[in-house]
Design an enzyme around this catalytic site. Structure first.
Site, PDB file in Angstrom:
ATOM      1  N   SER A  86       0.803  -1.230  -0.021  1.00  0.00           N
ATOM      2  CA  SER A  86       0.091  -0.040   0.028  1.00  0.00           C
ATOM      3  C   SER A  86       0.758   1.200   0.162  1.00  0.00           C
ATOM      4  O   SER A  86       0.511   2.252  -0.040  1.00  0.00           O
ATOM      5  CB  SER A  86      -0.810   0.026   1.216  1.00  0.00           C
ATOM      6  OG  SER A  86      -0.246  -0.268   2.215  1.00  0.00           O
ATOM      7  N   THR A 188      -1.371   3.798   4.744  1.00  0.00           N
ATOM      8  CA  THR A 188      -0.285   4.975   4.456  1.00  0.00           C
ATOM      9  C   THR A 188       0.588   4.910   5.547  1.00  0.00           C
ATOM     10  O   THR A 188       0.264   4.797   6.680  1.00  0.00           O
ATOM     11  CB  THR A 188      -1.096   6.182   4.360  1.00  0.00           C
ATOM     12  OG1 THR A 188      -1.970   6.270   3.380  1.00  0.00           O
ATOM     13  CG2 THR A 188      -0.172   7.325   4.235  1.00  0.00           C
ATOM     14  N   THR A 206       2.118   7.165   0.195  1.00  0.00           N
ATOM     15  CA  THR A 206       1.134   6.017   0.048  1.00  0.00           C
ATOM     16  C   THR A 206       1.004   5.793  -1.431  1.00  0.00           C
ATOM     17  O   THR A 206       1.500   6.461  -2.427  1.00  0.00           O
ATOM     18  CB  THR A 206      -0.176   6.315   0.616  1.00  0.00           C
ATOM     19  OG1 THR A 206      -1.114   5.302   0.373  1.00  0.00           O
ATOM     20  CG2 THR A 206      -0.799   7.396  -0.160  1.00  0.00           C
ATOM     21  N   ARG A 216      -6.683  10.245  -9.246  1.00  0.00           N
ATOM     22  CA  ARG A 216      -7.333  10.441  -7.944  1.00  0.00           C
ATOM     23  C   ARG A 216      -6.051  10.556  -6.968  1.00  0.00           C
ATOM     24  O   ARG A 216      -5.069  10.090  -6.975  1.00  0.00           O
ATOM     25  CB  ARG A 216      -8.157   9.340  -7.447  1.00  0.00           C
ATOM     26  CG  ARG A 216      -8.564   9.194  -5.970  1.00  0.00           C
ATOM     27  CD  ARG A 216      -7.717   8.704  -5.004  1.00  0.00           C
ATOM     28  NE  ARG A 216      -8.537   8.615  -3.428  1.00  0.00           N
ATOM     29  CZ  ARG A 216      -7.877   8.670  -2.461  1.00  0.00           C
ATOM     30  NH1 ARG A 216      -6.393   8.149  -2.633  1.00  0.00           N
ATOM     31  NH2 ARG A 216      -8.527   8.424  -1.391  1.00  0.00           N
ATOM     32  N   THR A 239      -4.398   8.406   8.452  1.00  0.00           N
ATOM     33  CA  THR A 239      -4.418   7.466   7.041  1.00  0.00           C
ATOM     34  C   THR A 239      -5.899   7.026   7.224  1.00  0.00           C
ATOM     35  O   THR A 239      -6.856   7.375   8.123  1.00  0.00           O
ATOM     36  CB  THR A 239      -3.557   6.097   7.781  1.00  0.00           C
ATOM     37  OG1 THR A 239      -3.850   4.973   6.843  1.00  0.00           O
ATOM     38  CG2 THR A 239      -4.224   5.536   9.080  1.00  0.00           C
ATOM     39  N   GLY A 240      -6.249   6.220   6.074  1.00  0.00           N
ATOM     40  CA  GLY A 240      -7.634   6.016   5.748  1.00  0.00           C
ATOM     41  C   GLY A 240      -8.381   6.659   4.768  1.00  0.00           C
ATOM     42  O   GLY A 240      -7.644   7.088   3.889  1.00  0.00           O
TER      43      GLY A 240
HETATM   44  N1  ASP Z   1      -5.199   8.050   3.131  1.00  0.00           N
HETATM   45  C1  ASP Z   1      -4.855   7.165   1.974  1.00  0.00           C
HETATM   46  C2  ASP Z   1      -5.611   7.735   0.578  1.00  0.00           C
HETATM   47  O1  ASP Z   1      -6.655   8.058   0.675  1.00  0.00           O
HETATM   48  C3  ASP Z   1      -5.180   5.745   1.941  1.00  0.00           C
HETATM   49  C4  ASP Z   1      -4.847   5.170   3.492  1.00  0.00           C
HETATM   50  O2  ASP Z   1      -4.121   5.901   4.337  1.00  0.00           O
HETATM   51  O3  ASP Z   1      -5.532   4.035   3.779  1.00  0.00           O
HETATM   52  O4  ASP Z   1      -4.937   7.740  -0.172  1.00  0.00           O
END
Ligand code: ASP
Length: 331
Positions: A86, A188, A206, A216, A239-240
């Site tokens: 990831s 991330t 990330t 995107r 993150t997220g």
């Molecule tokens: N925040 C990251 C994104 O939206 C992904 C993640 O951290 O899970 O690209």
């Protein structure tokens, strides 16, 4: 003053708890969190891969190095690890099969650099730092970011590994974009550090949400969303689901809440509660969303909070390196 603050906080928590009922989630009882105090220097990073990343950052911090160098060295570890699917090299591709990377970095003087939708470069964080140090700009994207990276001597490499390619080909059969909270098709590394000189810096990198639309960009390369550092106050990273973090300017919000006197823990909680509230206002389903914040203040106190259980973060503060399960909203 602090009583008033506590009162206001309790009132805010109560109103969120009421709001929660419409999600069918049991209102949570809020206990005052003990402040987690680390020793300086200290480094925090998101997820389990943060443990290894912290080791690399610690080498720099322990030698009285700069927090900026520490966070760059730290996040390079998962970026360069093909098993981490990831981040960086080996990251999962977008829906067109292209691995596109997002990164940013911020130092104690509020110098910033970022790249978004960068392809073919294993260590986007190094390119973000080069944007910060060698250009008059703060962010380069796509082909422009690649051209700049190549001009700086970065090597063009294939980042799409066989395993990720197979997963993507499987995904193409249904082509349904549905990021699932805590399933590792995203994640991330965000890292924030306070060095022995008392200076803060942060880095965030990330490959973003797997099978996203080409082009995107998430929160991770956006200063104020996926990362923010204010050397007078503190630092935060996220993150997220990046769309949700951007919606509230997440990490800037966390740092501003610390400026208003919140502990890092309280600041992360309030930012998550803001996401919960907006999710409800927009009639979206909370259980489909995961966002986690980690925060560190100038005194070496730290905290974290996320929407749903399952997020963890690594802290290395000289007493050792540990993985901590973050507290969460949806109980
Ligand atoms: N925040 C990251 C994104 O939206 C992904 C993640 O951290 O899970 O690209």
């Amino acid at each position: 003053m602090s009583n008033r603050r506590n009162f206001l906080r309790t009132a805010a928590v109560a109103s969120v708890a009421v709001a929660l009922n419409s999600f069918g989630v049991k209102p949570e009882e809020k206990k005052p969190e003990a402040v987690k105090k680390g020793k300086k220097p200290i480094v925090l990073s998101t997820w389990r891969f943060g443990l290894k990343a912290n080791e690399a950052a610690w080498e720099v911090l322990n030698a009285n190095g700069r927090a900026l160098d520490a966070v760059e060295a730290g996040v390079k570890v998962p970026e360069g690890d093909p098993k981490e699917r990831s981040v960086g090299y080996g990251g999962r591709p977008d829906r067109d099969g292209r691995v596109t990377l997002d990164s940013c970095i911020m130092d104690e003087q509020s110098n910033i650099g970022a790249v978004a939708c960068l392809e073919y470069i294993k260590h986007p964080i190094m390119v973000a730092r080069a944007v910060m140090e060698k250009t008059p700009h703060v962010m380069l994207v796509g082909d422009g970011a690649l051209q700049f990276a190549l001009s700086q001597g970065f090597k063009k490499e294939n980042l799409l590994l066989e395993e990720s390619k197979k997963d993507w080909q499987n995904w193409l059969k249904t082509s349904q974009y549905k990021p699932i909270a805590n399933i590792e098709n995203h994640d991330t590394i965000g890292m924030i550090a306070l060095d022995a000189h008392g200076n803060l810096s942060g880095a965030c990198t990330t490959s973003g949400m797997a099978y996203k639309m080409h082009g995107r960009v998430g929160d991770s390369p956006i200063i104020g969303a996926g990362l923010y550092v204010d050397n007078e106050i503190g630092a935060a990273t996220a993150t997220g689901h990046g769309e949700e973090v951007i919606r509230i300017s997440g990490c800037h919000l966390v740092v501003e809440l610390m400026r208003q006197g919140k502990t890092p823990q309280q600041a992360c909680e309030e930012a998550v509660e803001r996401i919960v509230k907006l999710t409800k206002n927009r009639n979206k389903i909370l259980k489909d969303i995961q966002v986690g914040f980690i925060a560190l203040n100038k005194q070496g106190e730290y905290g974290s909070y996320c929407v749903q259980g399952g997020f963890n973060y690594a802290v290395y503060d000289g007493t050792g390196n540990q993985l901590i399960d973050a507290d969460y909203f949806m109980k």
